[in-house]
Design a protein around this motif. Structure first.
Motif, PDB file in Angstrom:
ATOM      1  N   THR A  18       0.731  -1.181  -0.095  1.00 54.38           N
ATOM      2  CA  THR A  18       0.106  -0.051   0.033  1.00 54.38           C
ATOM      3  C   THR A  18       1.041   1.235  -0.092  1.00 54.38           C
ATOM      4  OG1 THR A  18      -0.066  -0.152   2.390  1.00 54.38           O
ATOM      5  CG2 THR A  18      -2.031  -1.120   1.225  1.00 54.38           C
ATOM      6  N   THR A  46      -4.276   2.188  -1.982  1.00 53.39           N
ATOM      7  CA  THR A  46      -3.941   3.203  -0.994  1.00 53.39           C
ATOM      8  C   THR A  46      -4.102   2.859   0.569  1.00 53.39           C
ATOM      9  OG1 THR A  46      -5.067   4.499  -2.891  1.00 53.39           O
ATOM     10  CG2 THR A  46      -4.629   5.558  -0.782  1.00 53.39           C
ATOM     11  N   ALA A  47      -2.934   3.127   1.079  1.00 57.46           N
ATOM     12  CA  ALA A  47      -3.122   2.963   2.302  1.00 57.46           C
ATOM     13  C   ALA A  47      -4.157   3.708   3.314  1.00 57.46           C
ATOM     14  CB  ALA A  47      -1.565   3.377   3.071  1.00 57.46           C
TER      15      ALA A  47
END
Ligand SMILES: C[S@@+](CC[C@H](N)C(=O)[O-])C[C@H]1O[C@@H](n2cnc3c(N)ncnc32)[C@H](O)[C@@H]1O
Length: 389
Positions: A280, A329-330
């Motif tokens: 991520t 995406t984190a």
């Protein structure tokens, strides 16, 4: 070459284009076969050909048909110029026929709106939905060539230093309000090709709107950035110049072939990924494939080749890219979605559909730019994933 000989060459090239050859390919083959043509001739022929491609509909209507000759005549008629040098002698185009002469003597007709705006019929409603009251002024602006812009690599030098360096070469520039890194070239753009500034990575050719949206994203991003649709690397280089460590990915790695050399020249920290990104990321930039409708001044052929079916295909690809980037995406991370399109279907509608299907995301910034701002048409949405997602 005389001006009439240049027009004759443009007519021939436009006929090839209308017969199905890509414009760039026709120009390259012509330049190779025409050793007598100097660089000024090649530039003039190219400019005339591209102007006729941009204005295909209006020029055909004014010039009497869809042939190279009619398109060049149509441009002349709109500009109020009578091609007196078309004598048929030497390399000049043949003399005007009686019908052509009558056409040029007639007052300019009032053209139907999509014809006057050089817009395919089916697209006008789509532009209207996106541009509303500015449709006519923006599409009129799209009938002319785009300005030439540079991005100053501020990791290496300053804008003032570049201005001085280029001035010494006779290349005149002025700062552009769209981005603090942007310079518009106002005289002798072609001298840049052999300049040290370009060879040593102090400047890159990049549209000012493209620079502006990269900077907008940079203002919000933190940490390493994944450029998910890196292509030739214009945005990746702009982000790296702002101090980001950038990892570049593209579904078609061949499109990134020049990126390592460009990054080295610019002193930019860009790692080209050899496979799909994993893990991520706290910041992802997705400069998605699109119609390119914001940059049709530079690539006008694409305007005439674009179809409703291609639009549907692109919007499906854009949705897929957004979904894939969302997974990468984190929590708390940022996703920048950008296109060089002015169509709602590729921009606001994609972001709306994304937010409806992805709980825990919100849009923190949206920016639309059009040629009225000076550069290409562009769209950027900066989306944030909630920390708990
Ligand atoms: C608009 S271009 C990128 C331009 C580039 N960012 C620049 O600034 O020079 C879009 C790129 O997306 C790539 N692409 C298309 N579909 C993709 C996908 N599903 N995943 C990742 N990249 C994709 C294309 O190969 C193309 O290079």
């Amino acid at each position: 070459m005389t001006p009439a000989a240049r027009e004759a060459a443009a007519i021939e090239l436009l006929d090839r284009w209308l017969g199905g050859h890509p414009v760039e390919q026709a120009l390259t083959l012509w330049a190779r076969a025409s050793r007598f043509a100097g660089s000024g001739d090649r530039e003039a022929v190219r400019d005339l050909v591209f102007q006729a491609v941009r204005r295909r509909r209006s020029a055909a209507a004014l010039g009497g048909g869809e042939t190279g000759r009619a398109l060049v005549l149509g441009l002349a008629r709109e500009a109020g110029i009578r091609p007196e040098a078309w004598t048929g002698v030497g390399h000049a185009p043949a003399e005007l026929s009686e019908a052509e002469a009558r056409l040029l003597d007639a007052p300019l007709p009032v053209l139907a709106r999509p014809v006057a705006l050089d817009c395919p019929d089916w697209l006008l409603d789509h532009f209207e939905a996106a541009l509303q009251g500015q449709t006519d002024v923006i599409l009129s602006r799209m009938r002319d060539r785009a300005p030439v812009f540079l991005r100053v690599n501020t990791a290496r030098t300053s804008r003032d230093a570049v201005v001085s360096e280029l001035t010494a070469l006779g290349i005149e520039t002025r700062p552009h309000p769209l981005a603090p890194t942007a310079l518009e070239i106002t005289a002798n753009p072609r001298r840049l090709r052999n300049s040290d500034a370009l060879a040593e990575g102090r400047v890159e050719m990049q549209d000012a709107a493209s620079q502006a949206i990269a900077l907008d994203f940079a203002a919000h991003a933190r940490g390493p950035v994944l450029d998910y649709c890196a292509g030739g690397g214009g945005k990746a280089l702009a982000l790296a110049a702002e101090g980001f460590s950038v990892s570049a990915h593209d579904i078609d790695p061949r499109r990134m072939a020049d990126l390592p050399a460009r990054a080295k020249r610019a002193g930019a920290a860009i790692q080209v990924l050899s496979g799909p990104p994993t893990g991520t990321w706290s910041a992802i930039f997705a400069d998605a494939p699109c119609s390119g409708s914001g940059s049709w001044r530079r690539a006008p052929e694409a305007k005439w080749a674009f179809t409703p079916a291609r639009l549907a295909e692109l919007t499906a690809i854009q949705d897929t890219i957004l979904r894939q980037c969302a997974d990468l995406t984190a929590p708390g991370g940022l996703l920048g979605y950008a296109t060089c399109s002015m169509l709602r279907e590729e921009n606001e509608d994609r972001v709306k559909a994304f937010l409806e299907n992805q709980p825990g995301w919100r849009c923190i910034l949206e920016r639309r730019l059009s040629p009225l701002d000076g550069g290409d048409g562009f769209y950027l949405a900066v989306l944030r994933k909630s920390a708990g997602s």
